[in-house]
Write an enzyme that holds these catalytic residues in place. Structure first.
Site, mmCIF file in Angstrom:
data_model
loop_
_atom_site.group_PDB
_atom_site.id
_atom_site.type_symbol
_atom_site.label_atom_id
_atom_site.label_comp_id
_atom_site.label_asym_id
_atom_site.label_seq_id
_atom_site.Cartn_x
_atom_site.Cartn_y
_atom_site.Cartn_z
ATOM 1 N N HIS A 158 0.851 -1.192 0.000
ATOM 2 C CA HIS A 158 0.000 0.000 0.000
ATOM 3 C C HIS A 158 0.887 1.242 0.000
ATOM 4 O O HIS A 158 1.935 1.271 0.618
ATOM 5 C CB HIS A 158 -0.900 0.022 1.252
ATOM 6 C CG HIS A 158 -2.058 0.952 1.108
ATOM 7 N ND1 HIS A 158 -1.963 2.299 1.366
ATOM 8 C CD2 HIS A 158 -3.315 0.734 0.679
ATOM 9 C CE1 HIS A 158 -3.128 2.868 1.126
ATOM 10 N NE2 HIS A 158 -3.965 1.952 0.711
ATOM 11 N N ASP A 197 -7.954 -5.143 -0.320
ATOM 12 C CA ASP A 197 -8.421 -6.027 -1.402
ATOM 13 C C ASP A 197 -8.068 -7.484 -1.184
ATOM 14 O O ASP A 197 -8.522 -8.339 -1.952
ATOM 15 C CB ASP A 197 -7.830 -5.542 -2.738
ATOM 16 C CG ASP A 197 -8.380 -4.183 -3.130
ATOM 17 O OD1 ASP A 197 -7.602 -3.284 -3.461
ATOM 18 O OD2 ASP A 197 -9.618 -4.031 -3.053
HETATM 19 C C1 SDX Z 1 -6.091 0.081 -3.148
HETATM 20 O O1 SDX Z 1 -4.209 4.542 -2.173
HETATM 21 C C2 SDX Z 1 -5.195 3.957 -1.594
HETATM 22 O O2 SDX Z 1 -5.651 4.337 -0.533
HETATM 23 C C3 SDX Z 1 -5.795 2.756 -2.345
HETATM 24 C C4 SDX Z 1 -6.840 1.947 -1.617
HETATM 25 C C5 SDX Z 1 -8.103 2.733 -1.367
HETATM 26 O O3 SDX Z 1 -8.829 2.395 -0.425
HETATM 27 O O4 SDX Z 1 -8.413 3.621 -2.190
HETATM 28 O O5 SDX Z 1 -6.310 1.502 -0.368
HETATM 29 C C6 SDX Z 1 -7.252 0.722 -2.436
HETATM 30 O O6 SDX Z 1 -5.850 0.417 -4.280
HETATM 31 C C7 SDX Z 1 -5.240 -0.913 -2.416
HETATM 32 C C8 SDX Z 1 -4.039 -1.436 -3.284
HETATM 33 C C9 SDX Z 1 -4.548 -2.542 -4.232
HETATM 34 N N1 SDX Z 1 -3.455 -2.900 -5.199
HETATM 35 C C10 SDX Z 1 -2.837 -4.095 -5.093
HETATM 36 O O7 SDX Z 1 -3.012 -4.910 -4.201
HETATM 37 C C11 SDX Z 1 -1.847 -4.353 -6.240
HETATM 38 C C12 SDX Z 1 -0.544 -4.946 -5.674
HETATM 39 N N2 SDX Z 1 0.155 -3.878 -4.904
HETATM 40 C C13 SDX Z 1 1.097 -3.087 -5.589
HETATM 41 O O8 SDX Z 1 1.055 -2.989 -6.960
HETATM 42 C C14 SDX Z 1 1.609 -1.878 -4.802
HETATM 43 O O9 SDX Z 1 1.907 -2.315 -3.533
HETATM 44 C C15 SDX Z 1 0.719 -0.656 -4.723
HETATM 45 C C16 SDX Z 1 0.271 -0.212 -6.060
HETATM 46 C C17 SDX Z 1 -0.461 -0.909 -3.850
HETATM 47 C C18 SDX Z 1 1.554 0.449 -4.074
HETATM 48 O O10 SDX Z 1 2.553 0.757 -4.954
HETATM 49 P P1 SDX Z 1 3.707 1.845 -4.597
HETATM 50 O O11 SDX Z 1 3.384 2.562 -3.339
HETATM 51 O O12 SDX Z 1 3.951 2.633 -5.833
HETATM 52 O O13 SDX Z 1 4.916 0.948 -4.246
HETATM 53 P P2 SDX Z 1 5.974 0.431 -5.323
HETATM 54 O O14 SDX Z 1 5.249 -0.117 -6.506
HETATM 55 O O15 SDX Z 1 6.976 1.496 -5.551
HETATM 56 O O16 SDX Z 1 6.641 -0.788 -4.528
HETATM 57 C C19 SDX Z 1 7.719 -0.582 -3.624
HETATM 58 C C20 SDX Z 1 8.523 -1.873 -3.682
HETATM 59 C C21 SDX Z 1 8.954 -2.223 -5.102
HETATM 60 O O17 SDX Z 1 10.114 -3.025 -5.001
HETATM 61 P P3 SDX Z 1 11.586 -2.294 -5.148
HETATM 62 O O18 SDX Z 1 11.543 -1.530 -6.460
HETATM 63 O O19 SDX Z 1 11.706 -1.397 -3.923
HETATM 64 O O20 SDX Z 1 12.582 -3.447 -5.158
HETATM 65 O O21 SDX Z 1 7.702 -2.976 -3.250
HETATM 66 C C22 SDX Z 1 7.513 -3.877 -4.349
HETATM 67 C C23 SDX Z 1 7.855 -3.118 -5.604
HETATM 68 O O22 SDX Z 1 8.319 -4.016 -6.611
HETATM 69 N N3 SDX Z 1 6.116 -4.265 -4.312
HETATM 70 C C24 SDX Z 1 5.663 -5.513 -4.487
HETATM 71 C C25 SDX Z 1 4.273 -5.434 -4.307
HETATM 72 N N4 SDX Z 1 3.915 -4.174 -4.029
HETATM 73 C C26 SDX Z 1 5.056 -3.448 -4.049
HETATM 74 N N5 SDX Z 1 6.298 -6.654 -4.780
HETATM 75 C C27 SDX Z 1 5.519 -7.757 -4.886
HETATM 76 N N6 SDX Z 1 4.168 -7.780 -4.714
HETATM 77 C C28 SDX Z 1 3.525 -6.626 -4.424
HETATM 78 N N7 SDX Z 1 2.217 -6.604 -4.259
#
Ligand code: SDX
Length: 393
Positions: A272, A329
């Site tokens: 998140h 989710d």
């Molecule tokens: C919602 O914003 C809100 O409030 C949203 C929400 C709401 O109520 O409105 O809470 C609802 O959208 C919840 C999120 C649902 N999405 C998912 O579950 C999709 C999977 N999660 C990710 O794609 C990610 O965690 C996000 C999109 C939720 C957050 O992305 P960020 O903050 O941009 O973080 P990032 O992509 O920069 O990740 C940081 C690191 C990265 O690795 P490094 O580059 O540091 O090596 O964490 C890794 C990412 O690769 N990473 C994951 C991951 N999520 C982040 N690796 C594996 N699996 C994951 N799910």
């Protein structure tokens, strides 16, 4: 172009507005609507009451709540010509695309909503119509997908029970929504009702900031929510759990894939932008999973896989170092499925829940006469160059 431009791609640390609607603390896992904790509201309130609180800023008195509920009930019907729009969609159409199209089309049937200088009463009528009609549009998009006849709203039913009736009622047999299902869905809608400046709420704000109508601002929010990194994740989680189940339930293999930079696979429902310890909503939903499935006598093996996935991930340095925990989710789809909601309707459920939050933030932005949103950029393209005719390229 005076002053420095601070680059913050994805608005990871940009305050786009002030707001009185929702407070969240990502470190402490705190979420409050208008100062009330999500835990207390989920336990003691109802979705319609929470919607009133978000939109009007205070918990309603009994008279205010009865009036709110009555007005919404009186506007649940769609203009009969909207049925023709549904008929134009193939049954293969994803319900989120149908939902955003039909919400946009409300401007055609209620053109007074286009007036940016509408009176507060006029704006409240637009808000009432949207709260009232979106469950009907959502249920009819499902009926369209199933090739079943649409059910008209039953004004004797509560907001959530009426939605379930329109979704699952059939003229050929008796259907009364199970109170366990009504309660579970009402709680889920409360937990999704707002979340400060998330992607879809920011979309609603920026579209509304151009003085576009509430209907098209919310339609834009529905489209932003559809993405699998945002609200679309609830559908993607179930698809991921089914994939793991089909692969013999080998969670370690999928944890390894999620950690592999060269593998596009991500653990859907994990991580998140703001919560860096736990998502308080995920905790409540996880606890509700066991309770609802037991009451309904449903056994869903994907719940065991989800719990195993969480356990392994939270003991893995990759996830802990990046503060990746289950988000709203991760478990919600398991309850939706247990109460009979089909997978491609999960994000529609998220939209139904998030609607009062979008409305509250659009209303706040417009009442404050905030300026049109217009971010800047840092240009990294070509310097000036002269045109070259086609035969010289
Ligand atoms: C919602 O914003 C809100 O409030 C949203 C929400 C709401 O109520 O409105 O809470 C609802 O959208 C919840 C999120 C649902 N999405 C998912 O579950 C999709 C999977 N999660 C990710 O794609 C990610 O965690 C996000 C999109 C939720 C957050 O992305 P960020 O903050 O941009 O973080 P990032 O992509 O920069 O990740 C940081 C690191 C990265 O690795 P490094 O580059 O540091 O090596 O964490 C890794 C990412 O690769 N990473 C994951 C991951 N999520 C982040 N690796 C594996 N699996 C994951 N799910």
């Amino acid at each position: 172009q005076s002053g420095l431009i601070t680059l913050d791609v994805g608005y990871k640390n940009t305050g786009a507005t002030t707001s009185e609607v929702t407070f969240l603390d990502g470190e402490k896992g705190i979420l409050r609507y208008r100062g009330y904790s999500i835990e207390e509201l989920a336990e003691k309130s109802t979705f319609l009451e929470v919607a009133y609180l978000l939109i009007h800023g205070e918990l309603p008195t009994k008279d205010q709540f009865d009036k709110w509920g009555h007005e919404i009930t009186m506007h649940t019907l769609l203009h009969e010509d909207m049925r023709k729009i549904f008929d134009g969609f193939p049954t293969s159409a994803h319900p989120m695309g149908v939902l955003s199209s039909l919400v946009s089309s409300l401007t055609a049937f209620y053109p007074e909503s286009l007036d940016p200088n509408r009176s507060p009463d006029g704006v409240n009528l637009t808000i009432t119509r949207l709260m009232a009609k979106i469950p009907t549009i959502a249920a009819w998009s499902y009926k369209n997908e199933m090739g079943h006849p649409a059910n008209y709203p039953d004004n004797s039913k509560s907001y959530v029970a009426n939605f379930l009736w329109m979704m699952f009622g059939m003229r050929t047999m008796q259907y009364e929504p199970d109170p366990v299902i009504v309660d579970a869905l009402d709680k889920l809608l409360i937990l999704h009702a707002d979340h400060e400046q998330n992607c879809s709420a920011s979309t609603v704000r920026i579209v509304g900031s151009s003085q576009a109508s509430l209907y098209v601002s919310v339609a834009a929010g529905i489209n932003a929510l559809w993405g699998r990194l945002h609200g679309g994740a609830n559908q993607a989680v179930i698809e991921m759990l089914e994939q793991i189940k089909a692969d013999g339930g080998n969670v370690d293999k999928f944890i390894a894939k999620a950690k592999d930079k060269d593998d596009p696979f991500r653990l859907m429902g994990f991580g998140h932008r703001v919560y860096k310890n736990f998502d308080p909503r995920a905790r409540i939903i996880k606890a509700a999973c066991d309770n609802v499935l037991e009451k309904l006598g449903v056994h869903d093996s994907t719940l065991e896989i989800a719990k195993k996935l969480e356990e392994v991930a939270l003991n893995d340095e990759y996830f802990v170092k990046r503060s990746l925990y289950p988000n709203v989710d991760f478990y919600s789809g398991i309850i939706y499925r247990a109460i009979g909601i089909p997978t491609d309707m999960f994000t529609v459920m998220f939209a139904l829940g998030r609607l009062p939050g979008w409305i509250a933030q659009w209303k706040e932005m417009r009442e404050e006469n905030q300026p049109i949103g217009r971010p800047r950029q840092i240009y990294t393209g070509h310097n000036l160059r002269n045109y070259v005719s086609m035969n010289e390229r």
